[in-house]
Enzyme design. Structure first.
Site, PDB file in Angstrom:
ATOM      1  N   ARG A 163      56.246 -96.516 -55.542  1.00  0.00           N
ATOM      2  CA  ARG A 163      56.712 -95.190 -55.999  1.00  0.00           C
ATOM      3  C   ARG A 163      58.070 -94.826 -55.363  1.00  0.00           C
ATOM      4  NH1 ARG A 163      52.668 -96.225 -58.679  1.00  0.00           N
ATOM      5  NH2 ARG A 163      51.210 -94.673 -59.440  1.00  0.00           N
ATOM      6  N   SER A 235      49.096 -88.384 -60.762  1.00  0.00           N
ATOM      7  CA  SER A 235      48.820 -88.341 -59.318  1.00  0.00           C
ATOM      8  C   SER A 235      49.759 -87.344 -58.661  1.00  0.00           C
ATOM      9  CB  SER A 235      49.082 -89.705 -58.685  1.00  0.00           C
ATOM     10  OG  SER A 235      48.254 -90.679 -59.249  1.00  0.00           O
ATOM     11  N   GLU A 332      53.634 -87.005 -54.519  1.00  0.00           N
ATOM     12  CA  GLU A 332      54.390 -87.928 -55.366  1.00  0.00           C
ATOM     13  C   GLU A 332      55.303 -87.138 -56.300  1.00  0.00           C
ATOM     14  OE1 GLU A 332      53.972 -90.896 -59.029  1.00  0.00           O
ATOM     15  OE2 GLU A 332      52.157 -90.704 -57.836  1.00  0.00           O
TER      16      GLU A 332
HETATM   17  N1  EPU Z   1      38.495 -92.479 -55.722  1.00  0.00           N
HETATM   18  C1  EPU Z   1      37.468 -91.632 -55.369  1.00  0.00           C
HETATM   19  N2  EPU Z   1      37.510 -90.357 -55.845  1.00  0.00           N
HETATM   20  C2  EPU Z   1      38.493 -89.904 -56.657  1.00  0.00           C
HETATM   21  C3  EPU Z   1      39.546 -90.778 -57.017  1.00  0.00           C
HETATM   22  C4  EPU Z   1      39.533 -92.062 -56.536  1.00  0.00           C
HETATM   23  O1  EPU Z   1      36.545 -91.990 -54.635  1.00  0.00           O
HETATM   24  O2  EPU Z   1      38.441 -88.747 -57.053  1.00  0.00           O
HETATM   25  C5  EPU Z   1      38.449 -93.874 -55.264  1.00  0.00           C
HETATM   26  C6  EPU Z   1      38.164 -94.820 -56.431  1.00  0.00           C
HETATM   27  O3  EPU Z   1      36.788 -94.970 -56.638  1.00  0.00           O
HETATM   28  C7  EPU Z   1      38.810 -96.100 -55.992  1.00  0.00           C
HETATM   29  C8  EPU Z   1      40.004 -95.615 -55.167  1.00  0.00           C
HETATM   30  O4  EPU Z   1      39.727 -94.267 -54.785  1.00  0.00           O
HETATM   31  O5  EPU Z   1      37.956 -96.809 -55.140  1.00  0.00           O
HETATM   32  C9  EPU Z   1      41.306 -95.696 -55.951  1.00  0.00           C
HETATM   33  O6  EPU Z   1      41.193 -94.883 -57.110  1.00  0.00           O
HETATM   34  P1  EPU Z   1      41.815 -95.317 -58.536  1.00  0.00           P
HETATM   35  O7  EPU Z   1      41.489 -96.706 -58.834  1.00  0.00           O
HETATM   36  O8  EPU Z   1      41.447 -94.251 -59.496  1.00  0.00           O
HETATM   37  O9  EPU Z   1      43.365 -95.339 -58.316  1.00  0.00           O
HETATM   38  P2  EPU Z   1      44.320 -94.468 -57.412  1.00  0.00           P
HETATM   39  O10 EPU Z   1      44.766 -95.234 -56.221  1.00  0.00           O
HETATM   40  O11 EPU Z   1      43.644 -93.186 -57.149  1.00  0.00           O
HETATM   41  C10 EPU Z   1      46.550 -95.243 -58.533  1.00  0.00           C
HETATM   42  C11 EPU Z   1      47.781 -94.597 -59.104  1.00  0.00           C
HETATM   43  C12 EPU Z   1      47.526 -94.079 -60.518  1.00  0.00           C
HETATM   44  C13 EPU Z   1      47.066 -95.240 -61.372  1.00  0.00           C
HETATM   45  C14 EPU Z   1      45.804 -95.841 -60.731  1.00  0.00           C
HETATM   46  C15 EPU Z   1      45.300 -97.051 -61.468  1.00  0.00           C
HETATM   47  C16 EPU Z   1      48.965 -93.683 -57.188  1.00  0.00           C
HETATM   48  C17 EPU Z   1      49.380 -92.455 -56.451  1.00  0.00           C
HETATM   49  N3  EPU Z   1      48.208 -93.492 -58.252  1.00  0.00           N
HETATM   50  O12 EPU Z   1      45.566 -94.228 -58.377  1.00  0.00           O
HETATM   51  O13 EPU Z   1      48.760 -93.606 -61.013  1.00  0.00           O
HETATM   52  O14 EPU Z   1      46.807 -94.843 -62.701  1.00  0.00           O
HETATM   53  O15 EPU Z   1      46.102 -96.261 -59.377  1.00  0.00           O
HETATM   54  O16 EPU Z   1      46.109 -98.131 -61.170  1.00  0.00           O
HETATM   55  O17 EPU Z   1      49.342 -94.778 -56.789  1.00  0.00           O
HETATM   56  C18 EPU Z   1      50.136 -91.703 -61.374  1.00  0.00           C
HETATM   57  O18 EPU Z   1      50.948 -92.226 -60.616  1.00  0.00           O
HETATM   58  O19 EPU Z   1      50.354 -90.592 -61.932  1.00  0.00           O
HETATM   59  C19 EPU Z   1      48.857 -92.364 -61.604  1.00  0.00           C
HETATM   60  C20 EPU Z   1      47.900 -91.794 -62.315  1.00  0.00           C
END
Ligand code: EPU
Length: 336
Positions: A163, A235, A332
């Protein structure tokens, strides 16, 4: 063509749908028009505005917002392995992904359904499902506003990170991105390692481009709110990158805590969504704003919120996560 709107209502130009105005908003279709825009129509502070998907306006923008509307997608070269394509900054990111899938070109499919325009993609190096825009960006074509010249930066010169890019730092407020050059592969190169992607693709009959795009769209739709319906900016926070020792201490207490390798091997990336969720804030609402009930990383405008309310909630989330886990989570989204 140049279109100038004074005292412009920008409610529909920011995905949080907060009601704010801009002193001046200028749209342009052709990059060459930027010379006239900066010579004659832009006085004082300015900012480039893409789809408004990664910004929170907490006040009226007392400045000129410059919105690229060049919509060309042009194949610039092709060989046996790859196709190079130049895409205008005003093109919707997801229209470009669909174009790649229709043309049987690999590389963009994991980035399906990310809201925003092409010109914004390199700024925060958008990413999802194990891929980042930098993986397919070859060059970023820019207009240097002080010099009134056009230039082109290689991907290395863009200094991409998680990012992150040079456009958030040394070049912030000094350039406008006019188009991006991508390199896409003809040969199948599926990347299904992230989360439920492989399972969803399999359910659709295997790893072709259309199935991967459909699977990713479907996963995103179940987890993330549609900006057309519910104001949000994806995010709101970045996943924090912490020292290995800090991650180990937390893992001793919370063995189920998600954690990922960071680019720097001495550090570990944690999931801000998990931290917010475990801090008890998932689904929390306050006035017109809330933490999304299906993805705690996303703050939402539940209807009629102003930017100040969203910001107050963001600060509360940061404070609560810090009190509970001792970890700072950064935003972000750009806050104006
Ligand atoms: N999790 C929870 N509770 C929640 C959300 C997430 O326990 O409410 C846990 C999930 O179960 C998982 C981990 O946290 O084990 C990661 O969650 P997720 O796979 O949903 O991805 P993320 O790291 O939360 C990132 C990006 C997203 C992107 C997803 C999928 C960032 C800041 N965000 O989210 O990007 O869609 O991975 O690759 O890096 C964006 O930038 O706007 C965005 C949506």
């Amino acid at each position: 063509m140049i279109r100038i709107f004074d005292n412009a209502d920008i409610t529909s130009r920011n995905s949080f749908h907060v009601c704010q105005r801009a002193k001046r908003l200028i749209e342009f279709d052709s990059p060459e028009e930027l010379i006239e825009i900066f010579d004659h129509h832009t006085k004082g502070e300015w900012m480039a505005l893409g789809g408004g998907n990664n910004i929170l306006f907490t006040r009226d923008a007392d400045m000129t917002l410059i919105a690229p509307c060049n919509l060309t997608t042009e194949i610039t070269s092709e060989d046996e392995q790859c196709v190079r394509v130049r895409v205008g900054a005003g093109v919707e990111w997801d229209d470009f992904v669909e174009w790649c899938v229709e043309h049987e070109l690999w590389g963009a499919e994991n980035l399906s359904l990310i809201p925003g325009k092409i010109g914004a993609a390199p700024v925060q190096n958008i990413g999802a499902y194990g891929r980042e825009a930098k993986d397919i960006i070859e060059r970023v074509n820019i207009f240097r506003t002080d010099e009134r010249t056009f230039d082109s930066l290689s991907a290395i010169e863009c200094d991409f990170g998680y990012r992150e890019s040079i456009f958030k730092h040394a070049l912030k407020g000094r350039v406008i991105i006019v188009s991006v050059d991508f390199v896409l592969q003809k040969q199948a190169a599926p990347d299904l390692h992230y989360g439920d992607v492989a399972k969803e693709v399999e359910r659709r009959g295997g790893a072709n481009l259309r199935n991967i795009r459909d699977a990713i769209c479907s996963i995103r739709r179940t987890k993330l709110p549609d900006t057309a319906v519910t104001g949000n900016a994806g995010s709101f926070f970045k996943n924090p990158i912490v020292e290995r020792e800090c991650a180990e201490q937390l893992l001793a207490e919370y063995p189920d805590m998600p954690h990922y390798p960071a680019a720097d091997s001495k550090r570990v990336k944690l999931a801000a969504g998990w931290l917010i969720d475990r801090a008890g804030l998932k689904g929390y609402t306050e006035g017109h704003v809330g933490v999304h009930p299906r993805q705690a990383l996303v703050l939402i405008n539940t209807g009629g919120a102003n930017g100040g309310e969203v910001l107050a909630l963001a600060r509360k989330v940061q404070r609560t996560v810090h009190e509970r886990f001792g970890i700072e989570i950064d935003t972000e989204v750009n806050i104006l």
